[in-house]
Scaffold this active site. Sequence first.
Site, PDB file in Angstrom:
ATOM      1  N   GLY A   1       3.135   1.772  -1.975  1.00 60.25           N
ATOM      2  CA  GLY A   1       3.210   2.612  -2.903  1.00 60.25           C
ATOM      3  C   GLY A   1       4.683   2.479  -3.610  1.00 60.25           C
TER       4      GLY A   1
ATOM      5  N   ARG B   1      13.092   0.410   3.408  1.00 54.92           N
ATOM      6  CA  ARG B   1      14.730   0.525   2.611  1.00 54.92           C
ATOM      7  C   ARG B   1      14.306   0.061   1.264  1.00 54.92           C
ATOM      8  NH1 ARG B   1      15.228  -5.154   0.640  1.00 54.92           N
ATOM      9  NH2 ARG B   1      17.438  -4.208   0.817  1.00 54.92           N
TER      10      ARG B   1
ATOM     11  N   GLU C   1       8.050   4.666   7.673  1.00 53.93           N
ATOM     12  CA  GLU C   1       8.450   4.120   8.686  1.00 53.93           C
ATOM     13  C   GLU C   1       8.416   5.517   9.614  1.00 53.93           C
ATOM     14  OE1 GLU C   1       9.796   0.946  10.161  1.00 53.93           O
ATOM     15  OE2 GLU C   1       9.199  -0.528   8.648  1.00 53.93           O
TER      16      GLU C   1
ATOM     17  N   GLY D   1       0.567  -1.929  -0.139  1.00 56.61           N
ATOM     18  CA  GLY D   1       0.113  -0.079  -0.236  1.00 56.61           C
ATOM     19  C   GLY D   1       0.734   1.648  -0.033  1.00 56.61           C
TER      20      GLY D   1
ATOM     21  N   ALA E   1      16.199  10.943  -3.354  1.00 56.08           N
ATOM     22  CA  ALA E   1      15.875   9.879  -2.538  1.00 56.08           C
ATOM     23  C   ALA E   1      16.009   9.301  -0.997  1.00 56.08           C
ATOM     24  CB  ALA E   1      14.605   9.157  -2.795  1.00 56.08           C
TER      25      ALA E   1
END
Lengths: 777, 777
Positions: B488, B528, B734, B486, B729
């Site tokens: 993405g 990660r 989390e 979810g 990025a």
Amino acid sequence: MAELCVVGHSIPRVDAVDKVTGSTRYAVDLKVPGMLYGKILRSPYPHARILRIDSSGAERHPGVKAVVTGNDASAERFGFLARERAIFPSDVVRFAGEGVAGVAAESMEAAEDALSLIKVDYEELPAVFDPEEAIKPNPAVVVHPEYPKYGRLPFRIQFLNRPELPNVYAYRPIIRGDVEKGFRDADLVLENRFSTARMHHSALEPLNAMARFEPDGTLTVWTALTMPFFTRSALCSLFSLPPSKVRMIIPESGGSFGARAEATQAAQAALLALKARRPVKLVLSREEFLLDGGTREPMVVYVKDGVRKDGTLVARHVRMIVHAGAYCGIMAITCHSCTFAAAATYRVPNFKVDSYAVATNEPPAVAMRGFGAGQVELAIESQMDMLAEKLEMDPAEIRRKNILREGEEDGCGMPVYSIGVEDCLDKVTEWIDRNKDVSGEEGPWRRGSGIAIVNRQIPAGTTSVVHVKVHEDGVIEVRHSAHDQGQGCNTVLAQIAAEEFKTSVDRVKVRYGDAPLTCFDHGTVGSRTTMHNGNALLLACRDAKRQLFEMASSKLSVPPDGLDVKEGAVYVKGVPERVVRISELFTPLGYLVRGGELVGRGVYTGPIGSEDLQTGQSKRPSMGYSHGASAAQVAVNTETGEVKVLRMADCFDMGQPINPKMCEGQIEGGRGIALGSTLSEEAVVIGGKTVSTDFMDYKIPTSADMPPNGGTVSLMVTSHHHDNGPFGAKGFCEGTMLPQPPAVANAICDAVGVRIKDIPITKEKVLEALKKRNAGG
Amino acid sequence: MAELCVVGHSIPRVDAVDKVTGSTRYAVDLKVPGMLYGKILRSPYPHARILRIDSSGAERHPGVKAVVTGNDASAERFGFLARERAIFPSDVVRFAGEGVAGVAAESMEAAEDALSLIKVDYEELPAVFDPEEAIKPNPAVVVHPEYPKYGRLPFRIQFLNRPELPNVYAYRPIIRGDVEKGFRDADLVLENRFSTARMHHSALEPLNAMARFEPDGTLTVWTALTMPFFTRSALCSLFSLPPSKVRMIIPESGGSFGARAEATQAAQAALLALKARRPVKLVLSREEFLLDGGTREPMVVYVKDGVRKDGTLVARHVRMIVHAGAYCGIMAITCHSCTFAAAATYRVPNFKVDSYAVATNEPPAVAMRGFGAGQVELAIESQMDMLAEKLEMDPAEIRRKNILREGEEDGCGMPVYSIGVEDCLDKVTEWIDRNKDVSGEEGPWRRGSGIAIVNRQIPAGTTSVVHVKVHEDGVIEVRHSAHDQGQGCNTVLAQIAAEEFKTSVDRVKVRYGDAPLTCFDHGTVGSRTTMHNGNALLLACRDAKRQLFEMASSKLSVPPDGLDVKEGAVYVKGVPERVVRISELFTPLGYLVRGGELVGRGVYTGPIGSEDLQTGQSKRPSMGYSHGASAAQVAVNTETGEVKVLRMADCFDMGQPINPKMCEGQIEGGRGIALGSTLSEEAVVIGGKTVSTDFMDYKIPTSADMPPNGGTVSLMVTSHHHDNGPFGAKGFCEGTMLPQPPAVANAICDAVGVRIKDIPITKEKVLEALKKRNAGG
């Protein structure tokens, strides 16, 4: 050649457990959520104009989710070469059984109900059914008046250029020497006409396809096909999709024998799925399979031979009329490939072939095992016996005299290589002589023997791609796109990979049938798989081994070319105790530091020759040939016309057999189909309408019709290795149903003295011939 | 950096259409032919010896196909590191809810009926539930007396070596400077104890797994897991299978938040399938999900700080007790990774951490988003406010004074790089100051504000493998093994591939979740994926482009390094009109002459540092950090204890966002979970028994509990690019649920002057604290 550990051994088939435990899932078993059932409304007329289709009744049926007609389909057409067939025609139907509308419904019952609610107004048109009528200049009925505008028929357009023959789809000539001069020089000239009936493939699983459009517009099709990449290409045009948006999933198939080649059901299911916005599964009934599943092409073959007194062939002209029917489909290829049957067994200095694929308003023919060759071999091998009889020669002797020898040029100008036909002939005649029942005839039964020899061409210039993934536990995964229709290619490929990695077949996994995993393959046709996919696999194995050896090289401090592989480990050649296990080349988590996974890739394209289009002469029109022979002993009942095959020996030359037991299985299966085609099988079409639409009216032989136990033998010639085949193997499976029909026809003639030139040789034909002969005919 | 065309743009998710049209098929939706339904019989006792199991009644049930107990399972055990758990225990159950037997039946009803026919005789054993009790030396109850013999716990074995602490699964220390000397030198020393409750992941799709043994012995498992390769490894040991004989198919998952990490259901379903010789699907009920689906680990955190009068931190000792429960599972990792939360935001010259994972007879904890960090951040950030209060400093000022700066070393000795935490703090405080309601309190309601800043470590030294297939129509297919729960990642990877090939995302296809296609991945854990799979994808794209340019080089007569790719074509750099389409590099039939297909491969392993095991000091213990901040305005009802969050700003530093809108979505989702954990969510366990077993008793916030529209904002700091991330990025998802709990706790304290140190901060706790304070406590 080094000793073979796996190849050449009769290991059990890799799919044996799945098959015998019933866990194999055939295409017809598949279901997906939300799946609808498709049914097709078919034309009752062999040739008619569609005036109007009123589907409103069907659309109102509560269970119906979509009704499609020609108006819903794109203007694009499909078909193996000509692209002449619409998913549903919007103007004219060309055979009785052609689909004119489709329904997708929540249940099969609702779909069937809805069909009866569709009203179609037709205007019947004059039709043509006889190919020898249709082939005449300026015929009254033209099956495809708009044909030239398709512009995709290289055979017809390039070679024929005779607009007065509008019903000729395709044409192939072979010209070598001067056939007319040959006939003038001959001591004896003999001409005969032979014909073969329309034959059903009788695959136990009916044709079917399931289609689903994914939310991203991808079309997924589940259907067992022998040439999925060509069907994908057709679906791309029909639905305006790029190749990466058509996913072909090819499940196991319950028999094919050539039937699973056309895109018809896949395209119809996809069109229904598109309109219904739901997955649709379309399964033909046995009747529909016979109406619109394609049949073996009926053929008329004229053979005219000129021969010297000593039996030497000096001239041969073979005229072949391939009855393609309402749509050309693959018959443009058949019309080409069947000509090799006449060209590659005997030495004929003056040789001519004219091969035509002809349009009529009978149902379209599709490929069938043997691909036109069986029809030609019936004619040639009957004719050889007829020549022997006239010259009072032994049938084997006249054949031996004319058999092509290693290094000679065959009828297409191709140098003969690896020809084992004489060995095959020797084996079958020896066996039948040793085993035939010498006891006298009883009552009305008369006994006779016959032989025949044949060739089967393996197509040239086609490509197969195979990948090999080496797993972290040393398991070798073969990824290919051939289709195991029962012939056993998955086992053959597993054996080749196991041999190449010197491991056992249980350490090989074979994956196939899903485009993301597997890669282009020309198709599982023409007995090409062992040679093409096998060679691509060898290249892929060697590529994988190269990568393995590079990785192991630093661990073993030996250059890559000093390494070899055996039983899951790379070892130093000559020092077998210096090894590194394949698993040790991977990280403990199971990947490779470089690239993540180990995949070897192989692409194999068979030799491509330049063929002279006017004469069919080429140095390389074929990948190669396999040859075979049959000998039959029959009993004929002179009162009823019944024919019993008492004993039969079939021998084929496949070079190095990869799995001898499976080769025997192919020969046995080929014999079954061949005897069916010889004695009983005929899909009867009357006035354009197929009337034998089930297994009551269409008679396939059962085990009770086969010669009793001990009455047959499958022999092999394994010494003629072929340089272009893996480990010397040749493709031969399609050839296994070619020699039996003429051998049996020759045996019948030997028994009762009548020559039946049209198969199947039914009781009625035998009786009538006996009557005519007795009447002095 | 060149201008970005796709990365950094908020394109719609690639799975949006599937999700909104309902066509996504979650694992729980799957069915296979012949599938049986599995159910598990669970222990009612938290600690008991199994004396006898009589399953004969269940076995006689007509619908039942298999009953399994510990006696049917192998002696092998599973578990993320310790391998301490049996599929079904044959000796001792260690928590209430642990499975003791399984049933596979033709229907769910039959399976449930059969459970009641299994008789188990237990002998209850003394149990321990409080981790602070269990951690004491020489405890009365030892959860795993046989623990040392597992020998697979590197953390515990190597560092602790204290056999008198048998209930400690794992331990991690950090030592930097001299913390005792620091406390002596400090002007103020403050110590507090904080705790967090057991929390349910509340994923909407319950845990489930389906297993089938194929006829060749391959085990196929369908289950949505975040670390499928580790589960595969567990199944290999449990069922004595090599890796290539375990196929993990990872369908879409209906939420995870860390819950989908353990092998329990997969192993139970596989054992049932093995015995039943049929496919078995096991779906947990919500109650079972709460009993044996794993929960977020409850934690007790002691923080002791020494600080100068000016607010400078001189010493900090954090003692963390991770309540792992009956089986260690992944808690040995949590006990390691949660320590970074204390180490990587503030400069603390004398710093010590002791982190313990502790066994009790409560249900086992599993990973949950944030992975131990949220519990530590609650303690640290509450403590920072308490220090500020004592020193009469502004909460933002004391934080700013101690925030680590670029180039300094953090508590683990790692140089600080790309730290955007101060920018985050500035953004949230500015927004909350600008937007907070300045009107006075009404009635019993009191208002207050609070802030918090946090870090989230991205794990180091792990590997991802990604492959890229370039299709014949130029479509780029990304094959990876990350799991889009979810968050993405499929969209993120599609954007990276599209950017690298300068094409649009609709020309990219993302494939995942089937081992034959995809390759090793460490797991979709610890934020990660963007950095690891993203980097592996970049490498794969570049490998594919290298091959493309080599092929195009001869067609364009330009060396490969003079070429680039854009919109499905290779072009000459500087001469954009000299192009060759990717499709032109393939044969018309759609394959490459060399290799058949074009696949680029990328393997990325994050930097691996050598950590000093005694001190936790390393130059590279982490891939990197992302930081964030929250500011909250709350209203507290002094009569009822009710807390309303009025406004909230959350800001995170993710470097270059790949898809800004999706990043905002992550922040918004993180906020929801965080507020649930802060104010209401608690899986209550009494006497070892979980009593909140549904969403009536376990209260997740709904949209009605969120601050009203306009009351929240998700902000981003995008200027701190990370060299190790694709396009700069950073993984950050989390972290998005870490800062809100302390910000809200601080705001409550600001509003009503009471400090609640145990979340959730229920009405009862607030009321009690107010009463205590009013009573002068």
